[in-house]
Design a protein around this motif. Structure first.
Motif, PDB file in Angstrom:
ATOM      1  N   GLU A  90       1.206   4.506   6.886  1.00  0.00           N
ATOM      2  CA  GLU A  90       0.599   5.356   7.916  1.00  0.00           C
ATOM      3  C   GLU A  90       1.249   6.728   7.918  1.00  0.00           C
ATOM      4  O   GLU A  90       0.566   7.760   7.941  1.00  0.00           O
TER       5      GLU A  90
ATOM      6  N   HIS B  75       0.826  -1.217   0.000  1.00  0.00           N
ATOM      7  CA  HIS B  75       0.000   0.000   0.000  1.00  0.00           C
ATOM      8  C   HIS B  75       0.858   1.264   0.000  1.00  0.00           C
ATOM      9  O   HIS B  75       0.438   2.299  -0.530  1.00  0.00           O
TER      10      HIS B  75
ATOM     11  N   PHE C  52      -3.645   1.730  10.295  1.00  0.00           N
ATOM     12  CA  PHE C  52      -2.450   1.527   9.477  1.00  0.00           C
ATOM     13  C   PHE C  52      -1.214   1.492  10.363  1.00  0.00           C
ATOM     14  O   PHE C  52      -1.271   1.814  11.546  1.00  0.00           O
TER      15      PHE C  52
ATOM     16  N   THR D 147      -9.492  -3.279   7.088  1.00  0.00           N
ATOM     17  CA  THR D 147      -9.376  -1.933   6.516  1.00  0.00           C
ATOM     18  C   THR D 147      -9.367  -2.012   5.001  1.00  0.00           C
ATOM     19  O   THR D 147      -8.661  -2.840   4.421  1.00  0.00           O
TER      20      THR D 147
ATOM     21  N   GLU E  27      -7.842  -0.326   2.409  1.00  0.00           N
ATOM     22  CA  GLU E  27      -6.770   0.651   2.217  1.00  0.00           C
ATOM     23  C   GLU E  27      -6.948   1.457   0.933  1.00  0.00           C
ATOM     24  O   GLU E  27      -6.578   2.636   0.884  1.00  0.00           O
TER      25      GLU E  27
END
Length: 455
Positions: free
Chosen positions: A371, A285, A366, A326, A328
């Protein structure tokens, strides 16, 4: 092709060792740097690498408690930083036109500061149709500590620098007086005038007279701004290891135009595709977020659509706090594409929906570099000078100094918003930036930094 005006014809001097003679636009081969090899490549930090962050730290060190970033509405009316009076958030302009009357640089037409003005009754009933906000220059003007010097004469400055380096010894103060008080564009003209007048390369001469951090700082000041960003990104990904914080600091904070110019410069100077280098050096991610950033395609419309802010806030809640696991990609889509004023309104709508602020939700959902990247985008939407003030603080806090970060931020923000960064630094840490620089640096390096920052 070489980046316009850089390196000078005849080759950029060995700093250390690049570009090789006759290969001015080719990235230097490995092993030609006189600096000791460090994980992640050049530049080395004064303390070795990045200083260790406190336990449970956010980015770049421990962030304030949930809801504590300057410029975001605080649930319960808590002050965002201890010892700082409560109010509408840092960076809110005083009454009257502009922010101290400072003009807004065209390349930095972002809004920030106080809470977005939500119409009465929202979000209870029907949200209003999109409505234009005030121009960014009125919301929060920004100003660098360095502007074009009046009555500028490149030949006269070149002569001063030549005299400062001629003969036995070096007049470092004369060099500092010129370099710290000329804009980047004027420094490029001095460099050209020096070669025309003396048939010598100014940077090579400076390198022969200087060393250490002051040498690195002066070289950074003489690089064209776009080249310096591209060069910093290349070195963050060159060799073993990756300096992810450098990638985040540059790619997540620059405007569309700046990013597109960096991407083009990276290609022309180093013969490499930045997106391919990012894919090779990062993954998951975080990789997708950086690839999104280097497209330079964020919406930059200053008009805030409150209905869309409410919808995005609901979407983000359902992608994170409101479900197991989550999504993302939803966070990436919203944070990579919405304008900064729009994201600011989304943060405020989110706090009403989730009863916590979006920064703390990202903390919970995250971890690691993705993050840090997502939080950097939000921090720039809320209060960009506060983000850089915090980066500077953690570059100097504790044992050792992260000199490469200190130099990079001071140089890159010196003509954009360093005045506001200094103001935020004082509000956030109850000491001036100049005071902390004075206690963490020494000699000509300190004098040059303080000349750029001002008291």
């Amino acid at each position: 092709m070489a980046y316009p005006g850089y390196p000078p014809s005849g080759g950029y001097p060995a700093f250390p060792g690049y570009p090789p003679t006759g290969q001015e636009s080719v990235y230097p081969p490995a092993g030609q740097y006189s600096f000791p090899a460090l994980p992640g490549g050049y530049p080395p930090a004064g303390g070795g690498t990045y200083p260790a962050a406190p336990p449970n730290a956010g980015y770049p060190g421990a962030y304030p408690a949930p809801g504590g970033y300057p410029g975001v509405s605080q649930a319960g009316g808590m002050s965002p930083y201890p010892g700082v009076p409560t109010g509408p958030g840092f960076g809110v302009p005083p009454p009257g036109p502009g922010f101290g009357g400072y003009p807004q640089p065209p390349a930095q037409s972002y809004a920030g500061g106080g809470p977005a003005q939500i119409p009465v009754g929202y979000p209870g009933g029907q949200a209003p149709s999109p409505m234009p906000g005030p121009p960014a220059a009125v919301v929060q003007g920004t100003q660098g500590t360095i502007q074009d010097a009046p009555n500028f004469d490149a030949g006269r400055d070149a002569e001063i620098l030549r005299k400062a380096m001629k003969g036995f010894g070096t007049d470092e103060q004369a060099i500092i007086n010129v370099v710290a008080n000329r804009s980047n564009d004027q420094r490029q003209k001095i460099k050209a005038a020096f070669k025309t007048m003396y048939g010598k390369d100014l940077i090579k001469d400076l390198k022969s007279e200087l060393s250490g951090n002051v040498e690195e700082l002066i070289l950074a000041l003489f690089m064209p701004s776009t080249y310096y960003d591209a060069w910093s990104l290349r070195h963050a990904m060159k060799g073993p290891g990756t300096q992810e914080r450098v990638l985040i600091e540059i790619l997540c904070t620059r405007t569309n135009q700046e990013i597109k110019e960096i991407v083009n410069c990276y290609k022309s100077e180093f013969g490499r595709d930045i997106e391919q280098d990012i894919r090779a050096d990062t993954s998951g991610h975080f990789e997708r977020l950086l690839v999104s950033m280097c497209q330079g395609n964020r919406d930059e419309n200053q008009t805030v659509d409150y209905q869309k802010a409410q919808e995005d806030a609901q979407r983000l809640y359902q992608a994170g706090e409101g479900k197991l696991g989550t999504d993302e990609s939803c966070f990436n889509m919203v944070l990579a594409s919405r304008s900064f004023p729009q994201l600011k309104a989304t943060v405020e709508a989110y706090s009403r929906i989730a009863n916590r602020d979006l920064l703390s939700s990202i903390d919970r959902e995250f971890s690691g570099n993705v993050e840090r990247g997502l939080k950097t985008i939000l921090q720039c939407a809320l209060n960009r000078p506060a983000f850089f003030a915090e980066r500077l603080y953690y570059a100097m806090k504790g044992a050792g100094t992260d000199d490469s970060t200190l130099i990079r931020i001071i140089v890159t923000r010196s003509e954009i918003d360093l005045v506001q960064i200094k103001q935020m630094f004082t509000q956030m840490y109850q000491k001036t930036l100049a005071t902390m620089i004075s206690s963490d640096t020494s000699g000509d390096y300190r004098r040059l930094l303080l000349s750029i920052v001002g008291q």
